[in-house]
Scaffold this active site. Structure first.
Site, short mmCIF file in Angstrom:
data_model
loop_
_atom_site.label_atom_id
_atom_site.label_comp_id
_atom_site.label_asym_id
_atom_site.label_seq_id
_atom_site.Cartn_x
_atom_site.Cartn_y
_atom_site.Cartn_z
N LYS A 190 0.85 -1.19 0.00
CA LYS A 190 0.00 0.00 0.00
C LYS A 190 0.88 1.22 0.00
O LYS A 190 2.00 1.19 0.52
CB LYS A 190 -0.88 0.03 1.26
CG LYS A 190 -2.17 0.82 1.07
CD LYS A 190 -3.22 -0.04 0.40
CE LYS A 190 -4.53 0.65 0.27
NZ LYS A 190 -5.60 -0.33 -0.08
N GLY A 240 -20.65 5.69 3.16
CA GLY A 240 -19.78 6.12 2.08
C GLY A 240 -20.60 6.48 0.86
O GLY A 240 -21.78 6.13 0.76
N1 GLU Z 1 -7.29 -0.02 -3.14
C1 GLU Z 1 -8.06 -1.20 -3.42
C2 GLU Z 1 -8.11 -2.12 -2.23
O1 GLU Z 1 -7.97 -1.69 -1.10
C3 GLU Z 1 -7.62 -1.88 -4.70
C4 GLU Z 1 -6.20 -2.35 -4.72
C5 GLU Z 1 -5.72 -2.82 -6.08
O2 GLU Z 1 -6.49 -2.85 -7.02
O3 GLU Z 1 -4.54 -3.18 -6.16
O4 GLU Z 1 -8.38 -3.28 -2.34
#
Ligand code: GLU
Length: 427
Positions: A105, A217
């Site tokens: 992340k 949301g």
């Molecule tokens: N941000 C999204 C999640 O928390 C998608 C992550 C992605 O597609 O790599 O799952």
């Protein structure tokens, strides 16, 4: 809102299951904390000629099963511990969805609404300038999250491709259509929540037609969860709740006979703030931030941020609620979780429930590698199948071990990651 640090929360969830599994101490030590972290500064020339320096992060939690995967979040209150928690949950998400990827992340401490479009582009390119040597289709593949958009992914892909000297669409997913993106990616996370909810209704032998939902949301996940709940399951969404960036507070927008998500989308700005005047005119009631939790509904879908179902708010949940579908990452604190378990509400845990986004991201990178693109129906069909299989696996584990759905999901995920680490000789 609970003050609990999200990374402590992720570790507490992990520890509970690690104890139940009597997990080997070495495996536990590797999985409890991220493998790698990058902290860096991004200087950006602003439109007024001045220079601003932003704090950026990328956390690579685990890549035993494949390249790290996970979004980049832009938020004013972003912290390294939030990024660590989200990266850890990505490892479990990819494992439970059984896609060959690890967890990562990223983040930038910034409120995107304070930047012009050109400043956003420069900040995207600046993030890649700092990280390009440590990301790539075979190492770590970012994507959007809260505060970031497909256009931003397009700029980041372009910057990476320029630095590498070759077109590399697979470095990042969630790209715009026509710029290496996949059909279905926009809807994927919200629709995935609904595919999982459909399986939960089936398991509980409830016909979802005419059931009521309350959604927290109104960003990308919540919008498509609302559309999917109405159009795929025949249900009624009685409210959505979202942050108002002008008032710096959140509101619940409700309508007893059901909200119209497409109408609400037409009066929502690019940062997710709904126009209150227009909503009122159209007959919506505007209630306080937590009102969504106390609605007389069959299913609650927290689809925004972490830490909304807490020790303080959990008591508001009405006896009518049979399912909680966690579209957000980490919406439930451990105290609230214990209460949900006690009350026997069927929980679809976050990293199973919202795995649709990353699963579609995986399909996007597969299409980028093949340089051949599928139809929307093909993408969503494959996605539905993946989510249904993942759900069935977690439910079977919950029944076999007589454990809570979240713990069952952790058991499957930890076992898959630990197996990959063992096979690679790491532990
Ligand atoms: N941000 C999204 C999640 O928390 C998608 C992550 C992605 O597609 O790599 O799952």
């Amino acid at each position: 809102m609970s003050k609990l640090n999200p990374f402590e929360m992720a570790q507490r969830q992990f520890d509970e299951v690690a104890d139940q599994l009597e997990l080997d101490a070495g495996v536990r030590a590797v999985l409890r904390r991220p493998l790698r972290e990058f902290h860096f500064r991004i200087p950006v020339r602003m439109d007024d000629g001045g220079l601003r320096v932003f704090d950026g992060y990328r956390v690579q939690h685990n890549d035993a099963r494949g390249p790290c995967k996970g979004g980049i979040r832009w938020a004013a209150n972003e912290t390294i511990d939030t990024v660590r928690a989200l990266a850890t949950w990505m490892t479990w998400k990819c494992a439970v969805a059984d896609i060959p990827l690890g967890g990562g992340k990223g983040g930038i401490v910034v409120d995107p609404a304070t930047l012009s479009i050109h400043e956003k582009e420069r900040l995207c390119r600046g993030w890649v300038d700092q990280m390009w040597k440590n990301i790539g289709p075979r190492t770590d593949v970012p994507a959007p999250d809260i505060g970031t958009t497909p256009q931003m992914m397009g700029w980041m892909m372009d910057q990476y491709s320029k630095l590498r000297g070759e077109y590399t669409p697979g470095v990042i997913t969630g790209k715009p259509l026509g710029g290496g993106g996949s059909l279905g990616r926009t809807e994927a996370t919200g629709f995935g929540v609904i595919y999982a909810a459909r399986e939960a209704f089936k398991h509980l032998e409830i016909d979802p037609k005419g059931t009521k939902a309350s959604i927290h949301g109104f960003g990308n996940v919540a919008q498509y969860a609302a559309i999917g709940f109405i159009e795929m399951l025949g249900g009624v969404v009685v409210c959505v709740a979202c942050w108002d960036r002008h008032d710096k507070t959140a509101y619940t927008f409700s309508k007893a006979d059901g909200i119209d998500p497409r109408f609400l989308m037409s009066i929502t700005d690019q940062y997710g703030t709904i126009d209150k005047g227009k909503a009122k005119q159209a007959g919506y009631s505007i209630e306080d931030a937590d009102a969504w939790i106390g609605m007389e509904v069959d299913i609650l879908m927290p689809c925004a941020i972490e830490g909304v179902l807490t020790a303080e708010t959990i008591g508001m949940i009405k006896p009518s609620v049979k399912i909680i579908a966690e579209g957000a990452n980490g919406p439930t604190t451990p105290e609230a979780d214990a209460e949900i378990k006690k009350r026997g509400i069927f929980l679809i845990p976050d990293f199973l429930c919202n795995a649709g986004g990353v699963t579609c991201s995986y399909f996007e990178s597969v299409q980028n590698d093949m340089n051949f693109y599928w139809s929307r129906d093909e993408v969503l069909g494959k996605l539905d199948e993946k989510i249904a299989i993942a759900f069935a696996g977690v439910l079977a584990m919950a029944q076999k071990k007589d454990v809570y759905m979240r713990n069952a999901a952790y058991m499957i995920a930890i076992d898959r990651v630990a197996t990959a680490m063992k096979l690679r000789g790491w532990v």
